[in-house]
Write an enzyme that holds these catalytic residues in place. Structure first.
Site, PDB file in Angstrom:
ATOM      1  N   ASP A   3       7.052  -3.685  10.044  1.00  0.00           N
ATOM      2  CA  ASP A   3       5.665  -3.565  10.480  1.00  0.00           C
ATOM      3  C   ASP A   3       5.516  -3.666  11.990  1.00  0.00           C
ATOM      4  OD1 ASP A   3       6.445  -6.223  10.453  1.00  0.00           O
ATOM      5  OD2 ASP A   3       4.557  -6.977   9.638  1.00  0.00           O
TER       6      ASP A   3
ATOM      7  N   SER B  68       8.922  -5.013   5.783  1.00  0.00           N
ATOM      8  CA  SER B  68       8.663  -6.033   6.800  1.00  0.00           C
ATOM      9  C   SER B  68       9.436  -7.319   6.573  1.00  0.00           C
ATOM     10  CB  SER B  68       7.157  -6.309   6.884  1.00  0.00           C
ATOM     11  OG  SER B  68       6.464  -5.136   7.227  1.00  0.00           O
TER      12      SER B  68
ATOM     13  N   ARG C 186       0.819  -1.203   0.000  1.00  0.00           N
ATOM     14  CA  ARG C 186       0.000   0.000   0.000  1.00  0.00           C
ATOM     15  C   ARG C 186       0.856   1.256   0.000  1.00  0.00           C
ATOM     16  NH1 ARG C 186      -3.057  -0.039   5.219  1.00  0.00           N
ATOM     17  NH2 ARG C 186      -1.036  -0.771   5.932  1.00  0.00           N
TER      18      ARG C 186
END
Length: 599
Positions: A344, A291, A229
């Site tokens: 993350d 991540s 995203r």
């Protein structure tokens, strides 16, 4: 007081002088048989089931009872007889554990042991208040047994015992978990001191958390799975006033191709995002959530250590991923500066602290799993920048690889070996394969397959067919006392239309055992961190699909953390979108610190 006699360290037989207590025991079984078996050092497996059930049906209504898979509590006016199923090294025999003299009513302490709930269609009980035992006072064995899952309850007792025996290695009690705690503590300290360890203990260089003064418009890029995203967040006085999000899909060719091709694609998506907003000529600071395990050199610089999940891009060894993204953005003429590089888990910590300032631990329990926390800067040996003015810093543990050096082999089972052999990254990410959503479905599938080999389950699941969402479904129906959807899934994914109601209960039990171990091991890590953090109360921010969607995992974690860190006050808080909002918030923190240092 009653006197207790121990037989081979397993069976406690009450020989109270009080004749009424003896009569009550005699009402539940044939006293001669009991004493005879006691002399031989054992009790028959079906002892309480055969005699207790019969005696209950013959009792008058003036006597009350509560039926539980793990605990029987029988109350008759002045006397309370507690019967329990305790697991031992070689069986799961029911044992009489105590006969107590009571007043005319049950005490509050006893009443609190009887909790409403359902397990395989039966009411169940937890053995006492989870916050009341730490294993240092009172009955240590009782404390250790509070970690055990509920026993399997099916009509075929012999089959149930064989299944329990087959699953024995997957079941961890409190004593084993204490060993895991010790190993985790040792690995953590080794990692902080930059000594050999399976825990990376990476310095993230994030020295502060949100304080409510963050201002500005920031971009965030969140890369961690097949979908990634791009976000735009606007903050005023620390409050989020605007948020725009766009999601993009990364196909398999990009995930296993070259690293440069992947990063060019990421930059193309950022360009597409700002052009859609008509903001392609504006200046932005960007937080990059990456991540994957990396070696950080500063808050905006880090190198990939290894790919995880479904990524295996080549050509990024020793490459600074933040610098590579920056170059790709500049090649497109975008006035966007990468200010922060984080994963993350750190993003979850930051996003959680934006909601509650007492957050000091961030946890991901989803497809993968990891944790981070605020550590004293003086305890961290890896620094590549001045840190004299820094009191605390966020440390990224990377606990997915905990045990890769063999330090956790004492809890490894044959089922875990098979899951590891089937995985994309064999012999690595040991801990993640015990606890995370990517692997829990495989553990369930392999374990049911093992039961099928021993003729304890009708058919092995088709390899790779059972997913973690199926495990969650089994657990949900287990809680509700239902099996309808469980049967449908099993008949389809085992290719066996004759799977029965009892078989479904067996599968639900296996799902519970696997889930229980996952909750236990995550709780080991969180409880250890709570003991390191010197605060009166700590909020743990948790994100991830397993934590959000598994019907039992949060409550199990709360229970086990309380047992492992009984003197620590904590709250588990669900955190939303730490990987997206967290990186933008961290960029805002970096901007705030830079402004303060320049003034």
């Amino acid at each position: 007081m009653s006197r207790f006699y121990r037989t081979h360290g397993k069976v406690l037989i009450d020989q109270s002088r009080n004749q009424r207590a003896k009569k009550l025991v005699g009402g539940l079984c044939k006293r001669d048989k009991l004493l005879s078996e006691k002399r031989r050092g054992c009790l028959p497996p079906a002892f309480i089931e055969n005699h207790y059930n019969q005696s209950v049906s013959d009792r008058s209504s003036s006597r009350t009872h509560v039926r539980c898979p793990a605990v029987f509590i029988y109350h008759e006016k002045q006397y309370l007889l507690t019967l329990a199923l305790f697991r031992s090294s070689d069986d799961a025999l029911p044992h009489i554990i105590q006969t107590q003299h009571k007043d005319k009513t049950m005490s509050t302490a006893v009443q609190t042991q009887v909790l409403n709930g359902r397990m395989n269609g039966h009411t169940h009980s937890l053995n006492g208040d989870a916050h009341a035992h730490n294993g240092t006072n009172g009955d240590t064995s009782s404390w250790a047994e509070q970690f055990l899952p509920m026993p399997l309850k099916i009509d075929d007792k012999i089959r149930a015992q064989k299944i329990e025996a087959r699953l024995r290695d997957v079941v961890l009690d409190g004593n084993v978990l204490r060993q895991v705690v010790k190993v985790f503590e040792d690995e953590l300290e080794h990692g902080l001191r930059m000594e050999p360890s399976s825990l990376q203990m990476e310095n993230t260089y994030v020295p502060e958390l949100p304080d409510g003064t963050e201002e500005g418009v920031f971009l965030a890029l969140d890369l961690g799975g097949t979908n990634f995203r791009v976000l735009l967040l606007e903050l005023r006085a620390g409050q989020l006033v605007r948020e725009q999000v766009e999601q993009y899909h990364i196909n398999n060719e990009l995930r296993v191709g070259t690293g440069v091709a992947l990063f060019n694609f990421l930059a193309d998506c950022v360009q597409d995002f700002v052009m859609k907003l008509g903001m392609e000529n504006e200046e932005f600071s960007l937080g990059f959530t990456f991540s994957f395990p990396m070696k950080q050199h500063s808050i905006l610089s880090g190198e990939l250590i290894t790919w995880t999940k479904s990524f295996k891009c080549g050509g990024l060894e020793g490459v600074d991923v933040a610098a590579l993204l920056q170059q790709c953005l500049r090649d497109r003429g975008l006035n966007i500066t990468v200010r922060v590089l984080l994963n993350d888990t750190t993003g979850t910590l930051v996003a959680g602290a934006h909601i509650d300032p007492q957050v000091a631990i961030g946890v991901i329990l989803g497809t993968g799993s990891n944790g981070c926390y605020m550590e004293r800067a003086s305890r961290v040996k890896h620094w590549e920048a001045a840190h004299d003015r820094i009191k605390d810093v966020c440390v990224d543990i990377e606990w997915g690889a905990f045990g890769d050096n063999g330090c956790l082999d004492f809890i490894r089972t044959e089922f875990d070996n098979e899951v590891d052999a089937r995985s994309l990254l064999a012999t690595s990410f040991t801990f993640e394969k015990y606890i995370s959503g990517k692997y829990l479905g495989d553990v369930l599938s392999v374990t049911l397959g093992g039961l099928a080999k021993d003729n304890l389950f009708p058919a092995a699941p088709i390899p790779g067919s059972l997913e973690t969402q199926d495990l969650s479904l089994f657990e949900k129906e287990n809680c509700e006392g239902e099996v309808k959807s469980t049967l449908e899934v099993l008949r389809e994914k085992c290719g066996c239309p004759t799977i029965s109601h009892t078989d479904a209960l067996v599968a639900q039990h296996v799902a519970h055992v696997v889930s229980n171990r996952s909750a236990q091991l995550v709780s080991v890590c969180i409880s250890t961190l709570l003991r390191r953090i010197d605060r009166p109360h700590v909020v743990v921010a948790v994100d991830g699909s397993v934590f959000k969607h598994h019907p039992r995992i949060a409550s199990l974690m709360d229970k086990y953390i309380s047992l492992l860190a009984p003197k620590k006050s904590f709250t588990l808080m669900g955190a939303e979108d730490g990987s997206g909002k967290g990186s933008a918030l961290t960029a805002a923190i970096a901007a705030r610190i830079a402004k303060r240092d320049s003034s």
